[in-house]
Design a protein around this motif. Structure first.
Motif, PDB file in Angstrom:
ATOM      1  N   TYR A   1       0.801  -1.207   0.000  1.00 29.71           N
ATOM      2  CA  TYR A   1       0.000   0.000   0.000  1.00 29.71           C
ATOM      3  C   TYR A   1       0.845   1.273   0.000  1.00 29.71           C
ATOM      4  CZ  TYR A   1      -3.844  -3.096   1.093  1.00 29.71           C
ATOM      5  OH  TYR A   1      -4.768  -4.092   1.047  1.00 29.71           O
ATOM      6  N   PHE A   2       2.134   1.138   0.244  1.00 28.38           N
ATOM      7  CA  PHE A   2       3.015   2.289   0.351  1.00 28.38           C
ATOM      8  C   PHE A   2       4.237   2.083  -0.520  1.00 28.38           C
ATOM      9  CE2 PHE A   2       0.605   2.126   4.232  1.00 28.38           C
ATOM     10  CZ  PHE A   2       0.231   3.447   4.413  1.00 28.38           C
ATOM     11  N   ARG A   3       4.779   3.194  -0.992  1.00 31.34           N
ATOM     12  CA  ARG A   3       5.996   3.139  -1.794  1.00 31.34           C
ATOM     13  C   ARG A   3       6.867   4.314  -1.383  1.00 31.34           C
ATOM     14  NH1 ARG A   3       6.604   4.832  -7.524  1.00 31.34           N
ATOM     15  NH2 ARG A   3       4.451   5.415  -7.248  1.00 31.34           N
ATOM     16  N   VAL A   4       8.110   4.041  -1.071  1.00 33.34           N
ATOM     17  CA  VAL A   4       9.081   5.088  -0.762  1.00 33.34           C
ATOM     18  C   VAL A   4       9.995   5.219  -1.971  1.00 33.34           C
ATOM     19  CG1 VAL A   4      10.984   5.766   0.732  1.00 33.34           C
ATOM     20  CG2 VAL A   4       8.964   4.624   1.701  1.00 33.34           C
ATOM     21  N   VAL A   5      10.182   6.451  -2.432  1.00 31.57           N
ATOM     22  CA  VAL A   5      11.036   6.714  -3.595  1.00 31.57           C
ATOM     23  C   VAL A   5      12.245   7.508  -3.113  1.00 31.57           C
ATOM     24  CG1 VAL A   5      11.136   7.709  -5.906  1.00 31.57           C
ATOM     25  CG2 VAL A   5       8.967   6.799  -5.046  1.00 31.57           C
ATOM     26  N   PRO A   6      13.396   6.859  -2.936  1.00 29.06           N
ATOM     27  CA  PRO A   6      14.584   7.571  -2.475  1.00 29.06           C
ATOM     28  C   PRO A   6      15.062   8.600  -3.502  1.00 29.06           C
ATOM     29  CG  PRO A   6      14.818   5.204  -2.167  1.00 29.06           C
ATOM     30  CD  PRO A   6      13.607   5.426  -3.025  1.00 29.06           C
ATOM     31  N   GLU A   7      15.401   9.783  -3.026  1.00 31.08           N
ATOM     32  CA  GLU A   7      15.828  10.881  -3.906  1.00 31.08           C
ATOM     33  C   GLU A   7      16.949  10.467  -4.856  1.00 31.08           C
ATOM     34  OE1 GLU A   7      16.394  14.527  -5.750  1.00 31.08           O
ATOM     35  OE2 GLU A   7      14.713  13.918  -4.492  1.00 31.08           O
ATOM     36  N   GLY A   8      17.934   9.734  -4.369  1.00 26.14           N
ATOM     37  CA  GLY A   8      19.089   9.368  -5.187  1.00 26.14           C
ATOM     38  C   GLY A   8      18.796   8.406  -6.314  1.00 26.14           C
ATOM     39  N   THR A   9      17.594   7.843  -6.366  1.00 21.26           N
ATOM     40  CA  THR A   9      17.259   6.866  -7.405  1.00 21.26           C
ATOM     41  C   THR A   9      16.542   7.487  -8.603  1.00 21.26           C
ATOM     42  OG1 THR A   9      15.084   6.317  -6.467  1.00 21.26           O
ATOM     43  CG2 THR A   9      16.994   5.080  -5.635  1.00 21.26           C
ATOM     44  N   LEU A  10      16.303   8.783  -8.569  1.00 17.92           N
ATOM     45  CA  LEU A  10      15.474   9.416  -9.589  1.00 17.92           C
ATOM     46  C   LEU A  10      16.283   9.950 -10.759  1.00 17.92           C
ATOM     47  CD1 LEU A  10      13.197  11.485  -7.202  1.00 17.92           C
ATOM     48  CD2 LEU A  10      12.596   9.377  -8.396  1.00 17.92           C
ATOM     49  N   PRO A  11      16.099   9.390 -11.948  1.00 19.67           N
ATOM     50  CA  PRO A  11      16.724  10.033 -13.115  1.00 19.67           C
ATOM     51  C   PRO A  11      16.017  11.366 -13.385  1.00 19.67           C
ATOM     52  CG  PRO A  11      15.323   8.209 -13.807  1.00 19.67           C
ATOM     53  CD  PRO A  11      15.320   8.219 -12.294  1.00 19.67           C
ATOM     54  N   SER A  12      16.746  12.299 -13.948  1.00 15.16           N
ATOM     55  CA  SER A  12      16.179  13.632 -14.204  1.00 15.16           C
ATOM     56  C   SER A  12      16.543  14.068 -15.629  1.00 15.16           C
ATOM     57  CB  SER A  12      16.712  14.623 -13.165  1.00 15.16           C
ATOM     58  OG  SER A  12      15.994  15.816 -13.212  1.00 15.16           O
ATOM     59  N   PRO A  13      15.897  13.461 -16.617  1.00 18.37           N
ATOM     60  CA  PRO A  13      16.225  13.810 -18.009  1.00 18.37           C
ATOM     61  C   PRO A  13      15.708  15.200 -18.388  1.00 18.37           C
ATOM     62  CG  PRO A  13      14.348  12.328 -17.948  1.00 18.37           C
ATOM     63  CD  PRO A  13      14.838  12.471 -16.521  1.00 18.37           C
ATOM     64  N   ALA A  14      16.229  15.711 -19.480  1.00 19.40           N
ATOM     65  CA  ALA A  14      15.742  16.994 -20.012  1.00 19.40           C
ATOM     66  C   ALA A  14      14.257  16.877 -20.313  1.00 19.40           C
ATOM     67  CB  ALA A  14      16.517  17.373 -21.265  1.00 19.40           C
ATOM     68  N   ALA A  15      13.521  17.927 -19.964  1.00 22.46           N
ATOM     69  CA  ALA A  15      12.086  17.969 -20.257  1.00 22.46           C
ATOM     70  C   ALA A  15      11.883  18.166 -21.758  1.00 22.46           C
ATOM     71  CB  ALA A  15      11.423  19.095 -19.468  1.00 22.46           C
ATOM     72  N   ALA A  16      10.717  17.811 -22.248  1.00 24.31           N
ATOM     73  CA  ALA A  16      10.406  17.877 -23.677  1.00 24.31           C
ATOM     74  C   ALA A  16      10.569  19.299 -24.218  1.00 24.31           C
ATOM     75  CB  ALA A  16       8.985  17.385 -23.914  1.00 24.31           C
ATOM     76  N   GLU A  17      11.331  19.444 -25.288  1.00 25.00           N
ATOM     77  CA  GLU A  17      11.612  20.757 -25.869  1.00 25.00           C
ATOM     78  C   GLU A  17      10.384  21.414 -26.490  1.00 25.00           C
ATOM     79  OE1 GLU A  17      14.951  20.546 -28.502  1.00 25.00           O
ATOM     80  OE2 GLU A  17      16.301  19.876 -26.913  1.00 25.00           O
ATOM     81  N   ASP A  18       9.345  20.636 -26.783  1.00 22.11           N
ATOM     82  CA  ASP A  18       8.123  21.237 -27.323  1.00 22.11           C
ATOM     83  C   ASP A  18       7.196  21.750 -26.224  1.00 22.11           C
ATOM     84  OD1 ASP A  18       7.513  18.620 -26.491  1.00 22.11           O
ATOM     85  OD2 ASP A  18       5.948  18.384 -28.007  1.00 22.11           O
ATOM     86  N   LYS A  19       7.603  21.577 -24.945  1.00 23.09           N
ATOM     87  CA  LYS A  19       6.798  22.029 -23.805  1.00 23.09           C
ATOM     88  C   LYS A  19       7.561  22.962 -22.866  1.00 23.09           C
ATOM     89  CE  LYS A  19       4.302  17.707 -24.017  1.00 23.09           C
ATOM     90  NZ  LYS A  19       4.157  16.374 -23.462  1.00 23.09           N
TER      91      LYS A  19
END
Length: 127
Positions: free
Chosen positions: A4-22
């Motif tokens: 029922y719960f999910r923890v998302v550790p900060e260090g596991t998050l990829p951060s790709p470039a956002a879409a250039e059309d937006k």
């Protein structure tokens, strides 16, 4: 119970470039919470280089922005000048209101976006 719960550790998050059309001017987007059911909650972290901006857009459901770093701007339809945002500010984005947000020209800007329901309809770049 853990299903029922999910923890998302900060260090596991990829951060790709956002879409250039937006987005323009250097923006990175991390998808933190994905929908678990149709029209469900989702969460993202956006990081903007100085002067980075979203295009004008509209949410069909409610959204909250939480500023975590830097200085940003937000402008919605009917507001003559953008309003400045700083760490700790929260913004309640009403459904159906055209708006944009991004960094000031001299600061990075990082915010969390928690979207309760609905979709995002994208418009023109900020002029």
């Amino acid at each position: 119970m853990s299903s029922y719960f999910r923890v998302v550790p900060e260090g596991t998050l990829p951060s790709p470039a956002a879409a250039e059309d937006k987005f323009a001017g250097g923006v990175w987007q991390a998808e933190i919470l994905t929908r678990q059911k149709p029209d469900g909650l989702r969460g993202h972290r956006f990081a903007y280089a100085p002067g980075g901006r979203s295009n004008w857009h509209v949410h069909t459901g409610e959204q909250a922005l939480i500023v975590v770093a830097g200085h940003g701007l937000i402008q919605w339809e009917g507001l003559d000048e953008p309003r400045e945002l700083q760490p700790g500010d929260w913004v309640h984005v009403e459904p159906g209101v055209p708006h944009w947000h991004g960094a000031t020209d001299d600061s990075v800007f990082v915010h969390l976006a928690v979207t309760a329901t609905g979709e995002t309809e994208w418009g023109d770049p900020v002029r």
